[in-house]
Enzyme design. Sequence first.
Site, PDB file in Angstrom:
ATOM      1  N   SER A  64       3.703   2.666  -5.346  1.00 46.20           N
ATOM      2  CA  SER A  64       4.082   1.248  -5.453  1.00 46.20           C
ATOM      3  C   SER A  64       5.170   0.818  -4.479  1.00 46.20           C
ATOM      4  O   SER A  64       5.412  -0.382  -4.337  1.00 46.20           O
ATOM      5  CB  SER A  64       4.543   0.926  -6.871  1.00 46.20           C
ATOM      6  OG  SER A  64       3.423   0.801  -7.710  1.00 46.20           O
ATOM      7  N   LYS A  67       4.248  -1.688  -1.935  1.00 48.55           N
ATOM      8  CA  LYS A  67       4.181  -3.120  -2.265  1.00 48.55           C
ATOM      9  C   LYS A  67       5.279  -3.921  -1.556  1.00 48.55           C
ATOM     10  O   LYS A  67       5.146  -5.121  -1.341  1.00 48.55           O
ATOM     11  CB  LYS A  67       4.269  -3.301  -3.786  1.00 48.55           C
ATOM     12  CG  LYS A  67       3.099  -2.644  -4.534  1.00 48.55           C
ATOM     13  CD  LYS A  67       3.322  -2.585  -6.041  1.00 48.55           C
ATOM     14  CE  LYS A  67       2.165  -1.865  -6.740  1.00 48.55           C
ATOM     15  NZ  LYS A  67       2.382  -1.715  -8.197  1.00 48.55           N
ATOM     16  N   TYR A 191      -6.120  -1.517  -1.696  1.00 46.51           N
ATOM     17  CA  TYR A 191      -4.884  -1.280  -2.473  1.00 46.51           C
ATOM     18  C   TYR A 191      -4.658   0.214  -2.731  1.00 46.51           C
ATOM     19  O   TYR A 191      -3.544   0.723  -2.558  1.00 46.51           O
ATOM     20  CB  TYR A 191      -4.983  -2.074  -3.780  1.00 46.51           C
ATOM     21  CG  TYR A 191      -3.938  -1.727  -4.809  1.00 46.51           C
ATOM     22  CD1 TYR A 191      -2.647  -2.255  -4.714  1.00 46.51           C
ATOM     23  CD2 TYR A 191      -4.231  -0.884  -5.875  1.00 46.51           C
ATOM     24  CE1 TYR A 191      -1.671  -1.930  -5.666  1.00 46.51           C
ATOM     25  CE2 TYR A 191      -3.271  -0.565  -6.822  1.00 46.51           C
ATOM     26  CZ  TYR A 191      -1.993  -1.085  -6.715  1.00 46.51           C
ATOM     27  OH  TYR A 191      -1.046  -0.764  -7.650  1.00 46.51           O
ATOM     28  N   TYR A 239       9.876  -2.568 -12.808  1.00 46.44           N
ATOM     29  CA  TYR A 239       9.074  -2.998 -13.962  1.00 46.44           C
ATOM     30  C   TYR A 239       9.965  -3.359 -15.150  1.00 46.44           C
ATOM     31  O   TYR A 239      10.947  -4.079 -14.965  1.00 46.44           O
ATOM     32  CB  TYR A 239       8.040  -1.916 -14.324  1.00 46.44           C
ATOM     33  CG  TYR A 239       7.360  -1.380 -13.108  1.00 46.44           C
ATOM     34  CD1 TYR A 239       6.534  -2.223 -12.357  1.00 46.44           C
ATOM     35  CD2 TYR A 239       7.572  -0.095 -12.657  1.00 46.44           C
ATOM     36  CE1 TYR A 239       5.932  -1.767 -11.201  1.00 46.44           C
ATOM     37  CE2 TYR A 239       6.976   0.364 -11.494  1.00 46.44           C
ATOM     38  CZ  TYR A 239       6.156  -0.475 -10.781  1.00 46.44           C
ATOM     39  OH  TYR A 239       5.576  -0.032  -9.634  1.00 46.44           O
TER      40      TYR A 239
END
Length: 310
Positions: A64, A67, A191, A239
């Site tokens: 991640s 990102k 992705y 998160y």
Amino acid sequence: MAGLQEILDDIAAALADETDRGKVATYIPQLARIDVRKFGIAAALPDGSTLTAGDAAEPFSIQSISKVFTLAIALGRLGESLWRHVGREPSGQRFNSIVQLEYEDGRPRNPFINAGAIAVTDAILAGHSPKEVLGEILQFVRAAAGDDDIHINGSVAQSEKATGHLNFALAHFMRAHGVLQHAPDLTLGTYFHQCAIEMSCAQLARAGLFLTDAPGVPRMISRGRARRICAIMLTCGHYDASGDFAFQVGLPGKSGVGGGILMIAPGRASVAIWSPGLNAQGNSRLGTKAAHMLAERTGWSVFDGRTLRA
Ligand code: GLN
């Protein structure tokens, strides 16, 4: 303050004997094979030097953390209209949660939860093939790191594709709401590959330097955009543990399920930490601890008045 090299060495030594290292991600089978005892830390400084300790030269799956780079590319490509596809509020939910999408008409809360990142990748696919987009992401990351030896691990991407049912659910849901413009298979294929980029802590720390806005660092994006990416890292980068990371560490950070964390001390340094064992929120357990120790020892914080006066 002790020298930065001494601080990094102390952190690596202090965590070497830790027995509770969290659990490696098992939902991506290739990541389940990584040795939980690995630990690396690197700080890239605006003067071009990179200080390291532990397994900082060993490539790991950035997952991640990719990102951050796709958000930078998407803002460059679409400008403010990117925010039609994705919000910029913390979700307070797990990284792969689907529940909010139903309440909020398929528009993901922010670019760093899975749904949001999938929407960002979908947005940069407009008019381009997955191959072109992946080439652009690699080119961006290599230019930012000043290092061409950065690659995608195809078997990690394949392994995630074979088991990524939750991400397929998120993508189909967003497609049904018209948030995704492309077939879920195409967007997710891209992705999964961006998530499977591998970098060492030293490479990743250098690749994050463009977000420090420090003099002498190559400018990959405008100053205003770098600042806003950092704001989203601070509020959404961990998160449902983002609030705690801001509270404990006080610096923008982005984690990945490979156990990496990229952390920015504006004007001072870009830091990468890797320890593959995760905590309950899917963030590196020892990586979070190391980030806290580093912030304590250096005094680096975006909430430190001395930083702003300097
Ligand atoms: N590729 C991973 C996924 O989509 C990335 C998640 C993460 O690093 N938190 O599940």
